[in-house]
Design an enzyme around this catalytic site. Structure first.
Site, PDB file in Angstrom:
ATOM      1  N   GLU A 115       0.831  -1.210   0.000  1.00  0.00           N
ATOM      2  CA  GLU A 115       0.000   0.000   0.000  1.00  0.00           C
ATOM      3  C   GLU A 115       0.867   1.263   0.000  1.00  0.00           C
ATOM      4  OE1 GLU A 115      -4.056  -0.660   2.219  1.00  0.00           O
ATOM      5  OE2 GLU A 115      -2.493  -1.719   3.325  1.00  0.00           O
ATOM      6  N   GLU A 135      -4.428  -8.878   4.040  1.00  0.00           N
ATOM      7  CA  GLU A 135      -5.041  -8.421   5.296  1.00  0.00           C
ATOM      8  C   GLU A 135      -6.288  -9.209   5.682  1.00  0.00           C
ATOM      9  OE1 GLU A 135      -2.864  -4.664   3.885  1.00  0.00           O
ATOM     10  OE2 GLU A 135      -3.802  -6.417   2.988  1.00  0.00           O
TER      11      GLU A 135
END
Length: 725
Positions: A115, A135
């Protein structure tokens, strides 16, 4: 070891190299986040800095946000421990900065690491670097803008696949999809990234903000079709997982209302999910799995594992062939011994078949399968055992046979050779009774199919040497298993803890509950299949073989019936012959066999536990509790006797060995979310009606009365040290 820090070096070219240092994977600890904000702010204020390259120390970009912070939040409920990364750092400081950033990726960029890289204006990577957003495996969603930037870089379909399935890709594939801008060698990654950063700053390459791109999203109608199909898939595959739908909600918000609106929605959903039971359970399992490598008085002695070059497996049946397959797949030479040519040929063919199965799935090439099989040698005597490092015995559960084999092994194997048995129930002291080498006798209990199932239960006796335990743990890791070290008793930790699972389901059926309703309630709870379908798949031979062993070892707390014997007499062998509680036909799902009811009725008559011949009335929650609370009760005995060194070992064993739902955190963790007092009161009530099978043990009673969690093993007044050396 390098300390946790972020450094910045400004070169003569005007590029600031910002490096994340937090070995082994450069996790984004709050200190790293603070350091990144500080260094970026400094770089922006310095007139000699034209552009920035962001990288990670030691050949790894970043493995993502520090999972220990999640654990602290779960323990305290304090969400302020989460630093503001998504908006403050990734959007405001990196992406919207007046100077461009380029990510120089090596090794891996996972979770928050990827990210951060997607917030940069270009990404340069080595071809084999691993890229992904895993995640959801921790019960949350990407929280640093990943649900917005990944679809804009690789397209909606690929992005949803990567996120929903937590499926990483290599940078080589990432380049094809547009996630990576250029592939280079490790030696060139920083140099090329610096040049890219300067080219962007000086207008030779485009200055692209991932969050503002829309070219890969398609039309709104197309995007909604992709998301609709993804929601249907999630409903089927992950019915009990809130994070998957939340991930799609976040993606959809960005598609409909724009990237920045999506980032804000993602941040809100992320914070909601962090405190969910699902996240607590999945984070616990993640940490518990890593904690299995720490064994008191074994791994803290400074012992170094010895090299294991050659393993012998005795017995080429289902388990032996699976164990041999696991070893040769990981480049360990194997000698497979059988008693006659016919059995040996069958064993070699089973191993070959295992490899062919992997070739068909695409996880092994034909050439690699051929080379792998060349590591196997089949033998009919012990002449090749003179230089083996480990022997794993995997013959049928007959005590005299095992004792005879171990007496032979002591004579033919070198003095350093580890003598292991794959027994699932028999006390190791009995197995090694006729040898003088009890310091190197150990249990290596694999779960079927052994080349696929990830758990390896390592069973030690009071006499097993710590060196032998270390060596076998190392073998387990080499063959890609999760080794859990446990103490020696009937059934060891896993099978002993779960023996009431099958018996509880049988008791319910004998009390008048429908067999298929029991299976439905248990699969709805999250188990991969119900206890009766599991018995069909495992085969009735196992149940009949261990029946007398458990009856002897656990007197006063077992439920016995003739059901399995009656099933066999009725010509039913489960999946093996296509007929058990269910009917099994090739190419179709198992379907309930209504004719099994006659067998069940006969068993009910013989057991005579129905009061007044009337079936009990229970809810689905009652079914789950009447099956799993006795399992929790036995887990309490296992912990109270010190058969495991920590409760989390039972959690990971229940997940990896028995298919207990991972998102519930494992057996003991789940029980603690319910509370010892509730479990104790329910078991006490049922024991008054049904007897000893439900009677709570002293460990459970003690914690219920003191208001303590079941996982608090150290407070037990009755604990012995069976698992500690």
């Amino acid at each position: 070891m390098a300390e946790i820090r972020v450094t910045m070096e400004v070169g003569s070219d005007g590029v600031a190299l910002i490096t994340i240092t937090n070995p082994p994977v450069n996790a984004l600890h709050p200190k790293i986040i603070a350091g990144l904000k500080e260094k970026y702010t400094e770089a922006m204020s310095r007139p000699d800095v034209k552009a920035i390259v962001l990288t990670g120390y030691g050949g790894k970009f970043s493995g993502g946000f520090d999972i220990n912070v999640f654990k602290q939040i779960h323990q305290t409920g304090n969400l302020s421990l989460l630093p503001d990364v998504s908006v403050e750092l990734v959007v405001n400081i990196v992406e919207d900065a007046k100077k461009p950033s380029v990510a120089a990726i090596q090794g891996l960029a996972l979770g928050g690491g990827l990210e951060m890289a997607m917030g940069c204006h270009a990404r340069i990577s080595t071809p084999d670097a691993q890229l992904g957003l895993p995640e959801l495996t921790l019960g949350v969603i990407p929280g640093f803008g990943g649900t917005q930037r990944l679809p804009r870089l690789v397209g909606l379909a690929k992005a949803t696949e990567m996120m929903l399935l937590s499926k990483p890709i290599r940078a080589k594939e990432g380049k094809q999809y547009g996630l990576i801008d250029e592939l280079v060698s490790p030696a060139d990654v920083i140099r090329v990234a610096r040049q890219w950063a300067l080219d962007i700053a000086e207008g030779r390459k485009p200055w692209l903000s991932s969050l503002r791109r829309t070219d890969k999203l398609g039309s709104l109608a197309e995007a909604r079709e992709v998301l609709k199909a993804a929601r249907q898939q999630v409903k089927r595959q992950f019915p009990n997982m809130p994070q998957h739908q939340a991930c799609l909600d976040s993606i959809e918000e960005g598609v409909v209302a724009g990237g920045y609106a999506g980032v804000l929605k993602e941040a809100k959903l992320f914070k909601d999910l962090v405190l969910s039971d699902t996240s607590k359970g999945l984070v616990h399992v993640f940490i518990a799995q890593r904690a299995t490598s720490k064994v008191p008085n074994v791994t803290d002695r400074g012992l170094k594992p010895r090299q294991i070059k050659k393993i012998a497996v005795i017995g080429g049946g289902l388990m032996g062939s699976g164990i041999a397959t696991a070893c040769i797949l990981n480049n360990i030479s194997v000698v497979l011994k059988e008693v006659d040519p016919k059995f040996l040929d069958r064993g070699v063919k089973m191993i070959s078949g295992n490899l062919e199965g992997l070739v068909k799935k695409g996880s092994l090439t034909q050439d690699r399968a051929k080379k792998t099989l060349s590591l196997l040698k089949g033998v009919l005597d012990y002449s090749d055992f003179k230089d083996v490092d480990v022997v794993i015995e995997a013959v049928i559960e007959k005590i005299p046979l095992k004792q005879s084999i171990f007496a032979d092994l002591e004579k033919v194997c070198p003095p350093h050779c580890i003598l292991a048995t794959n027994t699932s129930t028999i006390d190791l002291n009995i197995v090694g009774e006729k040898t003088c080498s009890q310091d190197r006798i150990i249990g290596a209990h694999f779960f079927s199919p052994a080349h696929i199932m990830p758990l390896l239960e390592i069973v030690r006796t009071e006499k097993t040497s710590p060196q032998v335990i270390i060596d076998l743990m190392t073998v387990g890791k080499i063959i890609k298993k999760v080794p859990v070290v446990v103490g020696n008793c009937t059934g060891f930790a896993v099978n002993r803890t779960f023996f009431p699972y099958t018996q509880g389901s049988h008791l319910l059926v004998h009390l008048g509950v429908d067999v298929f309703r029991v299976d439905r309630a248990i699969t709805n709870f999250g188990m991969p299949m119900g206890p009766f379908q599991l018995q069909d798949v495992a085969g009735y031979g196992v149940a009949m073989a261990v029946k007398s062993i458990y009856a002897e070892a656990f007197k006063g707390r077992i439920f016995q019936s003739d059901l399995v014997e009656l099933m066999v007499q009725d010509g039913r062998q489960g999946k093996a012959n296509g007929k058990g509680y269910y009917i099994y036909e090739k190419g179709s799902k198992p379907r309930p066999d209504p004719t099994v009811q006659a067998v069940i009725e006969e068993s009910r008559k013989r057991s005579n536990v129905l009061r007044g011949g009337k079936a009990i009335t229970v809810s689905d929650q009652d079914i789950v509790e009447m099956i799993f609370f006795p399992v929790v009760n036995e887990a309490c005995r296992v912990m109270g006797e010190g058969v495991v060194s920590k409760a989390s070992d039972l959690d990971i064993s229940s997940v990896l060995g028995m298919g207990f739902p991972k998102y519930r955190g494992g057996l003991v963790f789940w029980a603690d979310t319910i509370g010892a007092n509730y479990i104790y009161s329910k078991l006490s009530k049922w024991s008054e009606i049904c007897g000893g099978f439900f009677t709570p043990c002293s460990y459970l009673e003690e914690r219920a009365k003191k208001g303590l969690p079941l996982s608090s093993m150290s407070t037990s007044s009755s604990q012995t040290s069976r698992a500690r050396l």
